[in-house]
Design a protein around this motif. Sequence first.
Motif, mmCIF file in Angstrom:
data_model
loop_
_atom_site.group_PDB
_atom_site.id
_atom_site.type_symbol
_atom_site.label_atom_id
_atom_site.label_comp_id
_atom_site.label_asym_id
_atom_site.label_seq_id
_atom_site.Cartn_x
_atom_site.Cartn_y
_atom_site.Cartn_z
ATOM 1 N N LEU A 178 0.809 -1.224 0.000
ATOM 2 C CA LEU A 178 0.000 0.000 0.000
ATOM 3 C C LEU A 178 0.843 1.275 0.000
ATOM 4 O O LEU A 178 0.326 2.351 -0.284
ATOM 5 C CB LEU A 178 -0.960 0.004 1.197
ATOM 6 C CG LEU A 178 -2.060 -1.062 1.172
ATOM 7 C CD1 LEU A 178 -2.896 -1.008 2.448
ATOM 8 C CD2 LEU A 178 -2.953 -0.921 -0.062
ATOM 9 N N THR A 179 2.136 1.152 0.304
ATOM 10 C CA THR A 179 3.052 2.302 0.291
ATOM 11 C C THR A 179 4.198 2.075 -0.697
ATOM 12 O O THR A 179 5.247 2.716 -0.599
ATOM 13 C CB THR A 179 3.629 2.547 1.698
ATOM 14 O OG1 THR A 179 4.337 1.371 2.126
ATOM 15 C CG2 THR A 179 2.549 2.903 2.702
ATOM 16 N N TYR A 180 4.004 1.182 -1.634
ATOM 17 C CA TYR A 180 5.086 0.693 -2.499
ATOM 18 C C TYR A 180 5.922 1.812 -3.123
ATOM 19 O O TYR A 180 7.150 1.748 -3.119
ATOM 20 C CB TYR A 180 4.524 -0.222 -3.588
ATOM 21 C CG TYR A 180 5.604 -0.823 -4.446
ATOM 22 C CD1 TYR A 180 6.507 -1.741 -3.914
ATOM 23 C CD2 TYR A 180 5.749 -0.457 -5.781
ATOM 24 C CE1 TYR A 180 7.514 -2.289 -4.686
ATOM 25 C CE2 TYR A 180 6.758 -1.001 -6.562
ATOM 26 C CZ TYR A 180 7.638 -1.909 -6.009
ATOM 27 O OH TYR A 180 8.645 -2.446 -6.779
ATOM 28 N N HIS A 181 5.299 2.814 -3.682
ATOM 29 C CA HIS A 181 6.063 3.853 -4.377
ATOM 30 C C HIS A 181 6.820 4.767 -3.414
ATOM 31 O O HIS A 181 7.685 5.526 -3.841
ATOM 32 C CB HIS A 181 5.152 4.648 -5.319
ATOM 33 C CG HIS A 181 4.641 3.787 -6.424
ATOM 34 N ND1 HIS A 181 5.435 3.322 -7.448
ATOM 35 C CD2 HIS A 181 3.422 3.250 -6.642
ATOM 36 C CE1 HIS A 181 4.729 2.563 -8.260
ATOM 37 N NE2 HIS A 181 3.499 2.487 -7.782
ATOM 38 N N GLN A 182 6.555 4.636 -2.127
ATOM 39 C CA GLN A 182 7.317 5.360 -1.108
ATOM 40 C C GLN A 182 8.464 4.515 -0.571
ATOM 41 O O GLN A 182 9.426 5.057 -0.035
ATOM 42 C CB GLN A 182 6.402 5.762 0.049
ATOM 43 C CG GLN A 182 5.310 6.729 -0.345
ATOM 44 C CD GLN A 182 4.285 6.917 0.764
ATOM 45 O OE1 GLN A 182 3.932 5.989 1.477
ATOM 46 N NE2 GLN A 182 3.799 8.140 0.906
ATOM 47 N N VAL A 183 8.368 3.180 -0.683
ATOM 48 C CA VAL A 183 9.380 2.307 -0.067
ATOM 49 C C VAL A 183 10.165 1.462 -1.069
ATOM 50 O O VAL A 183 11.094 0.765 -0.680
ATOM 51 C CB VAL A 183 8.736 1.366 0.990
ATOM 52 C CG1 VAL A 183 8.078 2.172 2.101
ATOM 53 C CG2 VAL A 183 7.752 0.398 0.357
ATOM 54 N N LYS A 184 9.838 1.535 -2.350
ATOM 55 C CA LYS A 184 10.469 0.642 -3.325
ATOM 56 C C LYS A 184 11.975 0.853 -3.454
ATOM 57 O O LYS A 184 12.681 -0.043 -3.905
ATOM 58 C CB LYS A 184 9.785 0.733 -4.683
ATOM 59 C CG LYS A 184 9.928 2.048 -5.392
ATOM 60 C CD LYS A 184 9.160 2.027 -6.697
ATOM 61 C CE LYS A 184 9.240 3.363 -7.418
ATOM 62 N NZ LYS A 184 8.445 3.343 -8.630
ATOM 63 N N HIS A 185 12.470 1.994 -3.029
ATOM 64 C CA HIS A 185 13.911 2.260 -3.092
ATOM 65 C C HIS A 185 14.664 1.647 -1.901
ATOM 66 O O HIS A 185 15.885 1.540 -1.927
ATOM 67 C CB HIS A 185 14.162 3.772 -3.135
ATOM 68 C CG HIS A 185 13.754 4.470 -1.878
ATOM 69 N ND1 HIS A 185 12.426 4.727 -1.580
ATOM 70 C CD2 HIS A 185 14.490 4.926 -0.826
ATOM 71 C CE1 HIS A 185 12.373 5.336 -0.406
ATOM 72 N NE2 HIS A 185 13.598 5.467 0.075
ATOM 73 N N LEU A 186 13.946 1.211 -0.869
ATOM 74 C CA LEU A 186 14.582 0.628 0.315
ATOM 75 C C LEU A 186 14.958 -0.829 0.037
ATOM 76 O O LEU A 186 14.225 -1.547 -0.632
ATOM 77 C CB LEU A 186 13.637 0.697 1.508
ATOM 78 C CG LEU A 186 13.169 2.115 1.920
ATOM 79 C CD1 LEU A 186 12.106 2.024 3.010
ATOM 80 C CD2 LEU A 186 14.360 2.949 2.371
ATOM 81 N N PRO A 187 16.091 -1.305 0.570
ATOM 82 C CA PRO A 187 16.542 -2.669 0.265
ATOM 83 C C PRO A 187 15.515 -3.759 0.540
ATOM 84 O O PRO A 187 15.363 -4.677 -0.237
ATOM 85 C CB PRO A 187 17.777 -2.846 1.172
ATOM 86 C CG PRO A 187 18.233 -1.459 1.476
ATOM 87 C CD PRO A 187 16.993 -0.590 1.432
ATOM 88 N N THR A 188 14.794 -3.676 1.635
ATOM 89 C CA THR A 188 13.768 -4.681 1.923
ATOM 90 C C THR A 188 12.399 -4.027 2.060
ATOM 91 O O THR A 188 11.552 -4.510 2.807
ATOM 92 C CB THR A 188 14.094 -5.492 3.193
ATOM 93 O OG1 THR A 188 14.213 -4.583 4.293
ATOM 94 C CG2 THR A 188 15.373 -6.303 3.036
ATOM 95 N N LEU A 189 12.179 -2.945 1.330
ATOM 96 C CA LEU A 189 10.888 -2.240 1.299
ATOM 97 C C LEU A 189 10.438 -1.793 2.686
ATOM 98 O O LEU A 189 9.254 -1.636 2.939
ATOM 99 C CB LEU A 189 9.807 -3.099 0.657
ATOM 100 C CG LEU A 189 10.093 -3.660 -0.724
ATOM 101 C CD1 LEU A 189 8.947 -4.544 -1.188
ATOM 102 C CD2 LEU A 189 10.345 -2.546 -1.729
#
Length: 142
Positions: free
Chosen positions: A129-140
Amino acid sequence: MKDLRFKTDSRVESVFNNYPPEIRKKLEILRSLIIESAQNIESLSLLEETLKWSEPSYIAKNGSTIRIDWKPKNPDQYAMYFQCTSKLIPTFKMVYHNMFRFEGSRAIIFHLKDSIPKKELQACITAALTYHQVKHLPTLGL
């Protein structure tokens, strides 16, 4: 918990009503976990429940669609589906490899007799639900 606007397509209820009773209960649990997870995301103000490919689907701004469904060809299982081109399932496999059963890069599979690891599944739902905010993080962010 904050106020979350929940917009639902009236056709979703009909889809839920057409599942066998035991399956409907299981899918309603997944639905509740999605809604509960969305309520706990501070940056989320609207969750939309609609149909995609005739399956109950959940969409949030800055998120990746989550779908839930049961297929008669596999009567003893049901699933939560994620966009197969995202990093969601590969990351879930890396973090929760012993916790869930997966189908390729698109789904977490549950058997009717399985208990659902609620905390871990809600972390997966939150990542979607927050993918486009966390997709840059190594493990989301998991």
